[in-house]
Design a protein around this motif. Structure first.
Motif, PDB file in Angstrom:
ATOM      1  N   UNK A 294       8.689  34.039 -62.957  1.00  0.00           N
ATOM      2  CA  UNK A 294       9.818  33.681 -62.303  1.00  0.00           C
ATOM      3  C   UNK A 294       9.774  32.004 -62.241  1.00  0.00           C
ATOM      4  N   UNK A 295      10.897  31.291 -62.421  1.00  0.00           N
ATOM      5  CA  UNK A 295      10.907  29.924 -61.994  1.00  0.00           C
ATOM      6  C   UNK A 295      11.791  29.661 -61.079  1.00  0.00           C
ATOM      7  N   UNK A 296      11.471  29.024 -59.835  1.00  0.00           N
ATOM      8  CA  UNK A 296      12.281  28.481 -58.596  1.00  0.00           C
ATOM      9  C   UNK A 296      12.341  26.878 -58.478  1.00  0.00           C
ATOM     10  N   UNK A 297      13.335  26.323 -58.958  1.00  0.00           N
ATOM     11  CA  UNK A 297      13.228  24.862 -58.747  1.00  0.00           C
ATOM     12  C   UNK A 297      13.716  24.422 -57.506  1.00  0.00           C
ATOM     13  N   UNK A 298      12.741  23.876 -56.661  1.00  0.00           N
ATOM     14  CA  UNK A 298      12.598  23.490 -55.191  1.00  0.00           C
ATOM     15  C   UNK A 298      13.142  22.071 -55.018  1.00  0.00           C
ATOM     16  N   UNK A 299      12.727  21.179 -55.896  1.00  0.00           N
ATOM     17  CA  UNK A 299      13.433  19.656 -55.742  1.00  0.00           C
ATOM     18  C   UNK A 299      13.289  19.082 -56.973  1.00  0.00           C
ATOM     19  N   UNK A 300      13.801  17.982 -57.245  1.00  0.00           N
ATOM     20  CA  UNK A 300      13.974  17.198 -58.431  1.00  0.00           C
ATOM     21  C   UNK A 300      14.675  15.944 -58.311  1.00  0.00           C
ATOM     22  N   UNK A 301      14.353  14.964 -59.253  1.00  0.00           N
ATOM     23  CA  UNK A 301      14.875  13.783 -59.343  1.00  0.00           C
ATOM     24  C   UNK A 301      14.798  13.107 -60.767  1.00  0.00           C
ATOM     25  N   UNK A 302      15.391  12.398 -61.180  1.00  0.00           N
ATOM     26  CA  UNK A 302      15.531  11.710 -62.393  1.00  0.00           C
ATOM     27  C   UNK A 302      15.833  10.188 -62.248  1.00  0.00           C
ATOM     28  N   UNK A 303      15.181   9.398 -62.601  1.00  0.00           N
ATOM     29  CA  UNK A 303      15.155   7.786 -62.504  1.00  0.00           C
ATOM     30  C   UNK A 303      15.013   7.163 -63.913  1.00  0.00           C
ATOM     31  N   UNK A 304      16.013   6.054 -63.951  1.00  0.00           N
ATOM     32  CA  UNK A 304      15.767   5.260 -65.056  1.00  0.00           C
ATOM     33  C   UNK A 304      14.926   4.033 -64.729  1.00  0.00           C
ATOM     34  N   UNK A 305      13.726   4.029 -65.411  1.00  0.00           N
ATOM     35  CA  UNK A 305      12.876   2.726 -65.210  1.00  0.00           C
ATOM     36  C   UNK A 305      12.390   2.348 -66.497  1.00  0.00           C
ATOM     37  N   UNK A 306      12.314   0.842 -66.514  1.00  0.00           N
ATOM     38  CA  UNK A 306      12.383   0.195 -67.743  1.00  0.00           C
ATOM     39  C   UNK A 306      13.163   0.671 -68.927  1.00  0.00           C
ATOM     40  N   UNK A 307      14.420   1.284 -69.033  1.00  0.00           N
ATOM     41  CA  UNK A 307      15.357   1.753 -69.694  1.00  0.00           C
ATOM     42  C   UNK A 307      14.695   3.080 -70.358  1.00  0.00           C
ATOM     43  N   UNK A 308      13.699   3.681 -69.498  1.00  0.00           N
ATOM     44  CA  UNK A 308      13.236   5.071 -69.817  1.00  0.00           C
ATOM     45  C   UNK A 308      13.670   5.984 -68.671  1.00  0.00           C
ATOM     46  N   UNK A 309      14.033   7.235 -69.244  1.00  0.00           N
ATOM     47  CA  UNK A 309      14.481   8.267 -67.968  1.00  0.00           C
ATOM     48  C   UNK A 309      13.034   8.869 -67.785  1.00  0.00           C
ATOM     49  N   UNK A 310      12.793   9.046 -66.413  1.00  0.00           N
ATOM     50  CA  UNK A 310      11.558   9.707 -65.586  1.00  0.00           C
ATOM     51  C   UNK A 310      12.210  10.679 -64.878  1.00  0.00           C
ATOM     52  N   UNK A 311      11.705  12.018 -65.083  1.00  0.00           N
ATOM     53  CA  UNK A 311      12.335  13.085 -64.268  1.00  0.00           C
ATOM     54  C   UNK A 311      10.984  13.943 -63.679  1.00  0.00           C
ATOM     55  N   UNK A 312      11.208  14.531 -62.419  1.00  0.00           N
ATOM     56  CA  UNK A 312      10.178  15.075 -61.922  1.00  0.00           C
ATOM     57  C   UNK A 312      10.791  16.393 -61.194  1.00  0.00           C
ATOM     58  N   UNK A 313      10.206  17.546 -61.212  1.00  0.00           N
ATOM     59  CA  UNK A 313      10.438  18.750 -60.678  1.00  0.00           C
ATOM     60  C   UNK A 313       9.572  19.389 -60.021  1.00  0.00           C
ATOM     61  N   UNK A 314       9.658  19.761 -58.699  1.00  0.00           N
ATOM     62  CA  UNK A 314       8.741  20.568 -58.009  1.00  0.00           C
ATOM     63  C   UNK A 314       9.349  22.226 -58.103  1.00  0.00           C
ATOM     64  N   UNK A 315       8.549  23.031 -58.848  1.00  0.00           N
ATOM     65  CA  UNK A 315       8.930  24.288 -58.924  1.00  0.00           C
ATOM     66  C   UNK A 315       7.835  25.441 -58.323  1.00  0.00           C
ATOM     67  N   UNK A 316       8.294  26.403 -58.493  1.00  0.00           N
ATOM     68  CA  UNK A 316       7.300  27.570 -57.989  1.00  0.00           C
ATOM     69  C   UNK A 316       7.382  28.539 -59.189  1.00  0.00           C
ATOM     70  N   UNK A 317       6.137  28.606 -59.745  1.00  0.00           N
ATOM     71  CA  UNK A 317       6.188  29.692 -60.661  1.00  0.00           C
ATOM     72  C   UNK A 317       5.331  30.972 -60.463  1.00  0.00           C
ATOM     73  N   UNK A 318       5.839  32.171 -60.702  1.00  0.00           N
ATOM     74  CA  UNK A 318       5.347  33.585 -60.237  1.00  0.00           C
ATOM     75  C   UNK A 318       5.422  34.472 -61.410  1.00  0.00           C
ATOM     76  N   UNK A 319       4.465  35.467 -61.360  1.00  0.00           N
ATOM     77  CA  UNK A 319       4.673  36.495 -62.294  1.00  0.00           C
ATOM     78  C   UNK A 319       3.458  36.909 -63.090  1.00  0.00           C
ATOM     79  N   UNK A 320       2.079  36.598 -62.236  1.00  0.00           N
ATOM     80  CA  UNK A 320       0.945  37.002 -62.631  1.00  0.00           C
ATOM     81  C   UNK A 320       0.243  35.767 -63.201  1.00  0.00           C
ATOM     82  N   UNK A 321      -1.187  35.926 -62.936  1.00  0.00           N
ATOM     83  CA  UNK A 321      -1.838  34.687 -63.546  1.00  0.00           C
ATOM     84  C   UNK A 321      -1.965  34.419 -64.970  1.00  0.00           C
ATOM     85  N   UNK A 322      -2.088  35.391 -65.928  1.00  0.00           N
ATOM     86  CA  UNK A 322      -1.985  35.214 -67.256  1.00  0.00           C
ATOM     87  C   UNK A 322      -0.583  34.495 -67.828  1.00  0.00           C
TER      88      UNK A 322
END
Length: 348
Positions: A294-322
């Motif tokens: 199970x993937x829950x996206x809690x927050x995220x953002x994308x920025x353009x830095x030096x003409x390169x896109x950098x994105x970051x997400x904070x997500x919650x992963x669930x469904x068993x350790x393996x």
């Protein structure tokens, strides 16, 4: 980045002051090469050593140990006219403009050329070119008191360029400006860098300035360089807590109530970073299909830095350790860098 010649070499630079019988180590073993034509940034909080570094680069005071070389010339060996010539050919842009308040814009820009005893015709031609470059042709006869902060800084930049320097040092040049004006000054610096090929050294405590204009950055803390690299790499893959604070793309503070609440039902809190055209959405969907997580996206953002896109997400992963570990491995295989955030801190 194409191959460039090294213009500035800082080798084992240290600077120590003696105050009240005690030694203060302002700079400690700084080692950096700055390439010709690049815009290099130094960032740090107050007391990090930025002002001492400016004075050493400008040869305004002696270094304690190490060397600063410009085009292979050791600045500590310069004396008399050689030292004065170096200082005249080094452009400096200051936080508070340092303009002559009783002189016009024209006279402020012309001042270093008059000191150097340049011919009048040359001064007139050079100042006119610089006024056009910084967009102040209509302000040539105005006095600084009649100018906005951004216009004053444009005068300061033009004055720094008057003697046709190969290096311009901007010492907190945007700290006294509002965000919109800061943006315009940064765009001007990039324009000058492209048109004239001048090397800029940016000294600042403002993260956005580094992101907007610099190709590489060194982070100063307690007089030391604690992290250095391309701005894209330092933003996307910070190695120190200081870099994470300065170049935070998304909130990863685990005191965030949304994160703490999400973890109450278990699972892992993950920071996922992607660089360039990679997009995380199909991979997240694929993780759900392949591994049953199970993937829950809690927050995220994308920025353009030096003409390169950098994105970051904070997500919650669930469904068993393996299943979660398999999903993390899959994301890593597809160049999405994952970091498990500190769950213990989140629960405190």
């Amino acid at each position: 980045m194409s191959e460039r010649d090294t213009l500035i070499e800082i080798k084992h630079l240290s600077k120590t002051y003696t105050v009240g019988g005690s030694e203060i180590h302002a700079l400690k073993d700084i080692n950096i090469n700055i390439e010709e034509g690049e815009i290099f940034g130094f960032i740090g909080q107050s007391g990090a050593g930025k002002s001492s570094l400016v004075r050493c680069l400008a040869s305004l005071e002696p270094i304690t140990s190490g060397k600063v070389l410009v085009n292979g010339v050791d600045l500590s060996t310069l004396r008399g006219e050689q030292l004065r010539f170096y200082r005249r050919k080094l452009g400096l842009v200051f936080q508070h403009f340092n303009l002559l308040m009783n002189s016009t814009v024209y006279e402020n820009i012309a001042f270093p050329l008059k000191v150097a005893k340049k011919p009048r015709a040359y001064i007139q031609s050079q100042v006119s070119k610089l006024l056009e470059l910084v967009g102040l042709e209509d302000k040539r006869n105005s006095y600084p008191a009649r100018l906005s902060g951004g216009q004053k800084q444009r005068v300061g930049i033009a004055r720094a360029l008057a003697a046709e320097p190969s290096i311009v040092i901007c010492d907190e040049a945007t700290s006294a400006l509002d965000p919109t004006t800061t943006e315009s000054i940064m765009q001007l610096i990039k324009q000058i860098n492209r048109q004239l090929g001048i090397t800029f050294v940016i000294i600042t405590h403002e993260m956005e300035v580094i992101k907007q204009v610099c190709s590489r950055v060194a982070i100063l803390e307690d007089g030391e360089v604690i992290e250095m690299g391309s701005v894209v790499d330092v933003c996307a893959y910070p190695k120190t807590d200081t870099a994470r604070r300065f170049f935070k793309i998304v909130d990863t503070e685990l005191t965030n109530p949304a994160y703490k609440n999400a973890l109450l039902s278990g699972g892992l809190l993950i920071k996922a970073t992607f660089v360039g055209e990679t997009t995380p959405d199909p991979f997240m969907s694929e993780c759900v299909k392949r591994f049953g997580v199970t993937v829950s996206i809690l927050s995220g953002n994308i920025q353009e830095i030096s003409q390169t896109l950098i994105g970051c997400l904070v997500i919650k992963l669930d469904g068993g350790e393996s299943a979660v570990q398999s999903a993390l491995a899959y994301l890593d295989e597809h160049n999405i860098i994952t970091e498990v955030l500190n769950i213990e801190q989140a629960g405190s």
